[in-house]
Design a protein around this motif. Structure first.
Motif, PDB file in Angstrom:
ATOM      1  N   ARG A 140      -0.319  24.447 -21.079  1.00  0.00           N
ATOM      2  CA  ARG A 140      -0.377  25.665 -21.894  1.00  0.00           C
ATOM      3  C   ARG A 140      -1.694  25.830 -22.642  1.00  0.00           C
ATOM      4  NH1 ARG A 140       2.248  21.749 -24.416  1.00  0.00           N
ATOM      5  NH2 ARG A 140       2.042  21.401 -26.670  1.00  0.00           N
TER       6      ARG A 140
ATOM      7  N   LEU B 213       4.044  24.283 -16.439  1.00  0.00           N
ATOM      8  CA  LEU B 213       3.390  25.359 -17.198  1.00  0.00           C
ATOM      9  C   LEU B 213       3.219  24.968 -18.664  1.00  0.00           C
ATOM     10  CD1 LEU B 213       5.285  28.428 -15.686  1.00  0.00           C
ATOM     11  CD2 LEU B 213       2.886  27.840 -15.322  1.00  0.00           C
TER      12      LEU B 213
ATOM     13  N   TRP C  40       2.968  38.916 -17.473  1.00  0.00           N
ATOM     14  CA  TRP C  40       3.287  37.881 -16.505  1.00  0.00           C
ATOM     15  C   TRP C  40       4.470  37.054 -16.988  1.00  0.00           C
ATOM     16  CZ3 TRP C  40       4.062  32.736 -16.626  1.00  0.00           C
ATOM     17  CH2 TRP C  40       4.263  32.120 -15.395  1.00  0.00           C
ATOM     18  N   THR C  41       4.462  36.693 -18.264  1.00  0.00           N
ATOM     19  CA  THR C  41       5.543  35.872 -18.805  1.00  0.00           C
ATOM     20  C   THR C  41       6.883  36.582 -18.669  1.00  0.00           C
ATOM     21  OG1 THR C  41       3.977  34.949 -20.402  1.00  0.00           O
ATOM     22  CG2 THR C  41       6.312  34.564 -20.816  1.00  0.00           C
TER      23      THR C  41
ATOM     24  N   PHE D 135       8.020  36.426 -15.075  1.00  0.00           N
ATOM     25  CA  PHE D 135       8.472  35.087 -14.710  1.00  0.00           C
ATOM     26  C   PHE D 135       9.847  34.791 -15.316  1.00  0.00           C
ATOM     27  CE2 PHE D 135       8.671  30.469 -15.461  1.00  0.00           C
ATOM     28  CZ  PHE D 135       8.532  30.024 -14.155  1.00  0.00           C
TER      29      PHE D 135
ATOM     30  N   THR E 121      -0.107  30.589 -12.525  1.00  0.00           N
ATOM     31  CA  THR E 121       0.947  31.530 -12.910  1.00  0.00           C
ATOM     32  C   THR E 121       1.528  32.262 -11.706  1.00  0.00           C
ATOM     33  OG1 THR E 121      -0.790  33.136 -13.413  1.00  0.00           O
ATOM     34  CG2 THR E 121       0.096  31.873 -15.243  1.00  0.00           C
TER      35      THR E 121
ATOM     36  N   ASN F 146      -2.463  32.567 -18.140  1.00  0.00           N
ATOM     37  CA  ASN F 146      -1.838  31.626 -19.060  1.00  0.00           C
ATOM     38  C   ASN F 146      -0.614  32.315 -19.662  1.00  0.00           C
ATOM     39  OD1 ASN F 146      -1.249  30.375 -21.772  1.00  0.00           O
ATOM     40  ND2 ASN F 146      -2.831  28.969 -21.069  1.00  0.00           N
ATOM     41  N   TYR F 147       0.537  31.663 -19.570  1.00  0.00           N
ATOM     42  CA  TYR F 147       1.781  32.331 -19.963  1.00  0.00           C
ATOM     43  C   TYR F 147       1.860  32.626 -21.473  1.00  0.00           C
ATOM     44  CZ  TYR F 147       4.004  28.053 -21.863  1.00  0.00           C
ATOM     45  OH  TYR F 147       4.342  26.950 -22.621  1.00  0.00           O
TER      46      TYR F 147
END
Length: 641
Positions: free
Chosen positions: A205, A201, A273-274, A277, A212, A266-267
């Motif tokens: 970036r 990841l 999402w981040t 995770f 993801t 994209n984190y």
């Protein structure tokens, strides 16, 4: 009767048929052909189900039931194929739900095959998931997964290829069928897999989208596997682990055939999402830490054994109007996060990401600091207090009583001067001479977790998070001061109570625990991790920017009074600089760096913990560190003149 040759033949045929069906689906067979593939995969399932039923005992009703199951599937399946074929509907095999159904049928068929072998040997059906707890399931699973990976290898993206490569050995190394050491090996492999996921990841970036959701899927499977082993230690049941293995193999075949998820992102741009995770990763790590604690006998197996092993203890959850439940949660949570094996596991994972970062930095001072940081985690935070010959004497050694008054025990007369006061005096002197970087960027466990490649990149949320933006600049907000005062007030108040308890003047405990040790567990074994997990919303290094860490604010105060600061060689270069990259690189959000460099030629603040990202990012190589070493050089140079 020796059933081994028969089992080998059945398992071999099962493997050959399954591999061929996987080949057809991956190749893209459509129409009636794909319906026949589904029908055959389902027929293997029903065949082994009926076989298990028939061989569990010799009763006539059992044999009739088995025959009925098999016959019903054959009739319904063939009629369905004929009807769909007659309708001339376009049937595609590469729809996500059809591939998922096929993958699930393949996995369950193998599990039921193992169950049928069990039924033959024991004349009983037993545990419906017993099929995943034998060598037959794992042998067939390994063959099918290996074929699927090899056959699909060239058509897979680099990310999904790496994910499948690290998942395969984890699936094979099962504590269900291998000795206890497999738990350690499985944990190590999972740590390696997590590092690869993070690194993948991070390397991607700058791309608009990444895998993801696929990453989250894999982390969920790892979490279920570790939760399954944890559940076994507590309840002696492999049920959850068996389910995780079925889901894991299904996911493996599905992703090898279908490719990565269509849900991407994209984190660095999606905080939700981040957060999901990072949270899922932490849950997996918590279960892994608990599993290692069981494997090392830090925890005793069974519910009663586990409860009796908790350092803070366990009370009636309904006591004190429900406060008992909150205490029990804190006790269970903190017992794992405060254990040495949790720290070892986190050190291997986060320390590796920090080592990757060393390769990226260009300034020697930053490389040295990162190397010291990783070494301090291994030696200062893990080896000396837990494994060294000095472990029993740690409470008496200054600078070892770190992170608060309740780290190593109650506030007793034996520890007060040498251990506690000595630690704070020595640390204050070091922060005065070198800045709070000696703790907040080197010896504390936090920097190793914050400054690896992946987590360091999350400092972007210092600017994009609505809450974190309120912490930008080196100015201390009123609420920062309130939090710091509240933390220190509670710490000192509990320390006084602890001291009087040890003197016999008072007898005040918190559910039977010394007040300072309870408070330490709450702040550093629970609250700190809540702050860490919330990086996408609260920003990076919230322990520094929000005042939650008493040990940090103590050293930051003396660092602000002392010699440490950042200086620039030429303030005019800062005037010409268009990027102001130094302020963007600062992990604690000191956005007023350029202004201070231009006006004063230096930057000095208690919030500057000397990470050095600003110097690394400066396009003119204009920023340098100033501490007692620089001060001595000036004095020596002045004397010579």
């Amino acid at each position: 009767m020796d059933f081994l040759p028969i089992f080998v033949i059945i398992a071999s045929v099962m493997t050959a048929v399954s591999v061929y069906l996987i080949y057809l689906v991956k190749k893209g067979i459509n129409g009636i052909g794909f319906l026949l593939v589904l029908y055959l995969s389902g027929s293997m399932l029903t065949m082994f189900i009926s076989l298990s039923i028939a061989l569990s005992n010799t009763a006539l009703t059992t044999e009739i039931l088995a025959l009925t199951v098999n016959t019903a599937y054959m009739i319904v399946g063939l009629v369905s194929i004929l009807l769909l074929g007659a309708s001339r509907r376009k049937i595609e095999s590469r729809k996500w739900y059809t591939v998922l159904l096929f993958s699930l049928l393949m996995t369950i068929s193998e599990a039921v095959m193992g169950e049928s072998f069990y039924s033959i040997l024991t004349k009983s059906i037993g545990n419906p998931l017993i099929g995943t707890e034998n060598y037959w399931f794992y042998a067939v699973m390994l063959a099918e997964m290996t074929f699927t990976l090899v056959y699909s290898f060239n058509s897979l993206t680099r990310q999904i290829r790496n994910y499948l490569l690290v998942t395969l050995p984890i699936m094979v190394v099962s504590p269900v069928i291998l000795p206890t050491f497999s738990i350690w090996l499985s944990s190590l492999l999972m740590i390696v897999a997590t590092i690869i996921i993070y690194d993948t990841l991070y390397r991607d970036r700058l791309k608009k989208t990444q895998e993801t959701f696929t990453s989250l899927e894999l982390m969920l499977i790892f979490t279920l596997m570790m939760a399954g082993i944890f559940t076994y230690y507590v309840t002696s049941s492999w049920y959850l682990y068996d389910i995780s293995m079925i889901l894991g193999m299904t996911w493996f075949i599905y992703r090898a055939i279908q490719g990565p998820s269509s849900i991407k992102g994209n984190y660095l741009r999606d905080s939700r999402w981040t957060f999901a995770f990072v949270l899922m990763t932490f849950v997996m790590e918590w279960f892994m830490g608990a599993v290692l604690d069981f494997a090392s006998s830090y925890f005793s197996p069974g519910v009663e054994g586990f409860i009796s092993s908790l350092p803070l203890g366990f009370v009636n959850p309904f006591s004190y109007f429900g406060a008992g439940a909150l205490f029990d949660f804190l006790s269970i949570f903190g017992s794992v996060t405060g254990s040495v094996w949790f720290l070892v596991m986190m050190g291997l994972e986060m320390g590796t990401l920090a080592i990757f970062r060393i390769k990226e930095v260009r300034l020697r001072e930053n490389r040295i600091r990162l190397a010291l940081m990783v070494s301090a985690f291994a030696i200062y935070a893990v080896y000396i207090p837990s494994f060294s010959p000095l472990a029993s004497k740690i409470p008496y050694i200054p600078y070892m009583w770190s992170m608060g008054l309740g780290t190593l025990g109650p506030v007793s007369t034996d520890y007060l001067l040498s251990g506690i006061v000595g630690t704070y005096v020595l640390s204050a002197v070091l922060s005065f001479l070198f800045g709070s970087r000696q703790i907040c960027s080197v010896t504390c466990t936090a920097p190793t977790m914050y400054q690896g490649t992946f987590y360091n990149s999350l400092k972007v949320y210092n600017r994009t998070s609505s809450f974190a933006r309120k912490t930008l600049s080196s100015k201390l907000r009123p609420w920062y001061k309130l939090i710091a005062i509240a933390v220190w007030s509670s710490l000192l108040a509990f320390a006084v109570i602890s001291y009087f308890d040890q003197k016999g003047i008072l007898n005040i405990t918190i559910f039977g625990n010394d007040p300072t040790m309870f408070l330490y567990s709450f702040y550093f074994n629970f609250l700190w991790y809540v702050v860490f997990i919330s990086i996408p919303f609260s920003g990076n290094y919230a322990c520094v920017t929000q005042g939650w860490c008493s040990w940090g604010t103590f050293n930051q105060f003396f660092g602000g009074l002392g010699l440490f600061r950042l200086k620039v060689k030429d303030p005019e270069l800062c005037v010409k600089c268009e990027t102001k990259a130094c302020s963007k690189a600062c992990p604690v959000g000191n956005t007023d760096l350029p202004g201070n460099f231009i006006k004063k030629g230096e930057f000095k603040s208690s919030r500057c913990i000397g990470v050095g990202d600003c110097a690394e990012a400066c396009p003119y190589d204009n920023i340098m560190f100033y501490d007692v070493r620089s001060w001595l050089k000036e004095k020596i140079k002045g004397d010579k003149m």
